[in-house]
Design an enzyme around this catalytic site. Structure first.
Site: not given
Length: 448
Positions: A30, A329
């Site tokens: 990210s 996730d």
């Protein structure tokens, strides 16, 4: 369309050695994506240390180059980005091909769509299945024109940005850091204040990095669990230095492998401890996991720690829906841990898993079935009935080009009675290119 994934590359794992040693997993995906994007949108030079050099992030870097940034790789993980500033993007000469990168493509729709240029987005077969409409809807409200799109608002799609982007207040329909981030990134090139309201707090890397680069961002509580994030538009972002902490989503794989493999005792170095990313660790501790935080410190604006992880007797728990944004996730690897836990684990509210790289909920269930794990899906809940021993074996698990499905079931095979195979491990490079060598370094038996 991207041809990132060639012929299928089956991989298998089997039980054997206890896992021992110290490793550092790659940089957080990210933050790696965002370091490239903020470098593009800044004036001056941004220096990045610890960048995740997986295919997804490299696709974002290529897109930033196509939009005008000068990007150089100086050494493994060390990159320099010379930006063009907000409002300075150039129209790309060709299609922006994001391969498998859902995060990169969605965030860049906010970036490019808010500039008066025409941009076409595409990706591989997996990305072409993923819905983009919930990104496009708020962008259209901000003045972006969707020139063309595949059925259902999917890529390939072409956006044309307005002369002046309209600031909006928008409540996200789902807990999604990608929706929030796309709107905030578009809001950078709009006059006035752009506000995103989320009913459940999602990972806040975009807000943290906006501040780090010089933007004014206000965050206020909203309702019971939500937040309102307000950005003042048209700041001048200045290039800066970024140290990328290690990715907790990648650390999850060796962490769970150590928990379920008898005799294991490992240390994972420099894992990010952002509270909006540690839902898996919270859950595993509730299940009885031996996870010890050592040497907590600050790196790149984030709290990090070394984690000592030892084989543990786990017990089933109920994972509340409200925890999903902090571990979206990690559910595939949690399902693997739950398979070895005594009792039943219920993971509530997993709708978001249906719109990931694959329908992850269905893919996890199919993998559990191949390994002989008793489970069921009730609505958007996944229920796993664990056991001290898991058979494994079965047909190769169908990964559907999903890197997290592949890694999760290779971890499972390290503790099952029979080896576990996945039909394709090639896409693991998108997020964790050193997964197999690092696991082997700890003593895992993985054959590719």
């Amino acid at each position: 369309m991207s041809q990132a994934h060639g012929p299928a590359s089956p991989v298998s794992s089997r039980s054997g050695n206890a896992l021992k040693g110290r490793i550092r997993v790659p940089g957080d995906k990210s933050i790696s994506h965002r370091s490239m994007i903020f470098g593009l949108l800044s004036i001056g030079e941004t220096r990045v240390e610890g960048l995740l050099e997986g295919d997804d992030v490299l696709r974002t870097a290529e897109a930033c180059r196509a939009l005008g940034a000068t990007i150089t790789r100086e050494a493994p993980g060390r990159w320099r980005v010379k930006g063009v500033g907000i409002g300075g993007l150039v129209e790309p000469k060709g299609i922006l091909d994001f391969g498998n990168a859902g995060t990169g493509s969605r965030l860049m729709m906010g970036v490019a769509g808010s500039h008066p240029i025409t941009t076409t987005f595409d990706g591989d077969a997996s990305l072409r299945k993923r819905p983009m409409r919930r990104i496009l809807d708020p962008l259209v409200q901000m003045g972006v024109t969707v020139v063309s799109e595949a059925e259902g608002g999917r890529v390939p799609l072409t956006l044309r940005g307005p002369k002046e982007t309209i600031p909006i207040t928008y409540e996200t329909p789902a807990a999604s850091a990608q929706i929030k981030s796309a709107i905030l990134l578009a809001g950078l090139n709009s006059p006035g204040r752009t506000t995103v309201i989320e009913r459940e707090a999602t990972r806040d890397h975009t807000e943290r990095m906006l501040r780090h680069f010089g933007a004014t961002v206000e965050v206020a509580p909203h309702g019971a669990d939500g937040r309102a994030i307000t950005l003042q538009g048209q700041p001048e972002l200045r290039g800066t230095d970024i140290v990328v902490p290690t990715d907790p989503s990648s650390a999850a794989f060796p962490l769970v492998a150590a928990l379920i493999t008898p005799g294991s005792d490992i240390v994972l170095e420099g894992v990010m401890m952002n509270p909006l990313r540690t839902g898996l660790i919270t859950t595993l501790l509730e299940m009885g996991a031996s996870i010890e935080r050592l040497n907590e410190r600050e790196e790149g604006g984030e709290t990090v720690a070394d984690l000592r992880v030892r084989h543990s007797k786990l017990a089933g728990v109920t994972v509340p829906h409200g925890r999903a944004p902090a571990m979206i996730d990690e559910y595939p690897i949690l399902a693997v841990a739950a398979s070895f836990a005594e009792g039943t684990t219920r993971m509530q509210g997993l709708h978001e898993l249906r719109v990931k790289e694959s329908d992850r909920l269905a893919a996890v269930a199919a993998g559990l079935a191949e390994a002989g794990v008793e489970h069921e899906i009730q609505g958007d809940d996944l229920i796993v009935h664990g056991s001290k021993t898991v058979r494994g074996g079965g047909n190769p698990v169908a990964t559907h080009l999903d890197h997290r499905i592949a890694m999760s079931f290779l971890v499972m095979g390290l503790a099952t009675q029979e080896p576990v195979a996945v039909d394709d491990g090639a896409m693991i490079i998108t997020s964790f290119p050193t997964f197999i060598p690092l696991m082997r370094e700890l003593g895992a038996t993985i054959q590719d």
